[in-house]
Design a protein around this motif. Structure first.
Motif, PDB file in Angstrom:
ATOM      1  N   ARG A  55       0.816  -1.221   0.000  1.00 54.86           N
ATOM      2  CA  ARG A  55       0.000   0.000   0.000  1.00 54.86           C
ATOM      3  C   ARG A  55       0.846   1.267   0.000  1.00 54.86           C
ATOM      4  N   ARG A  72      -6.827  -1.172   0.015  1.00 52.78           N
ATOM      5  CA  ARG A  72      -6.896  -2.616   0.192  1.00 52.78           C
ATOM      6  C   ARG A  72      -6.759  -2.964   1.670  1.00 52.78           C
ATOM      7  N   ASN A  74      -5.435  -6.186   3.474  1.00 48.35           N
ATOM      8  CA  ASN A  74      -4.797  -7.487   3.266  1.00 48.35           C
ATOM      9  C   ASN A  74      -5.297  -8.530   4.260  1.00 48.35           C
ATOM     10  N   LEU A  79     -10.011  -5.715  -1.925  1.00 47.32           N
ATOM     11  CA  LEU A  79      -9.600  -4.480  -2.603  1.00 47.32           C
ATOM     12  C   LEU A  79     -10.832  -3.601  -2.747  1.00 47.32           C
TER      13      LEU A  79
END
Length: 124
Positions: A55, A72, A74, A79
């Motif tokens: 990012r 996003r 993770n 996303l």
């Protein structure tokens, strides 16, 4: 390999907002650069935005800078694309994309995995 499923498309009036999501399956989501493309009726698919797996690097098409925000999560393998100040010319099928490289700029010429797309319609 990661699998991608988009959601969040729909009909919105010009000036409105919409948030797209892309859910990824597979344990390697966090190692992919992720992005969004769109394809308007009768036109080619074009790059919209991309974000590195850490990012820390972002890339946007000039047409959406200042209006769209890519992000996003993770931990959630997801996303997002926040779309504000929408215009009728933003009407398109939006596709989620993934690539196994670190620089989001590479996504403009190489995509390894595509989602199935979600339709966004902006009325005037």
């Amino acid at each position: 390999q990661v699998q991608l499923v988009e959601s969040g498309g729909g009909l919105v009036q010009a000036g409105g907002s919409l948030r797209l999501s892309c859910a990824a399956s597979g344990r390697t989501f966090s190692s992919y650069t992720m992005g969004w493309f769109r394809q308007a009726p009768g036109k080619e698919r074009v790059f919209v935005a991309a974000i590195s797996w850490r990012r820390d690097m972002l890339s946007y098409a000039d047409s959406v800078k200042g209006r769209f925000t890519i992000s996003r999560d993770n931990a959630k393998n997801t996303l997002y694309l926040q779309m504000d100040s929408l215009k009728p010319e933003d009407t398109a099928v939006y596709y989620c994309a993934a690539g196994g490289y670190s620089d989001p700029e590479f996504m403009k010429r190489d995509v390894e995995v595509w989602g199935q797309g979600t339709l966004v319609t902006v009325s005037s």
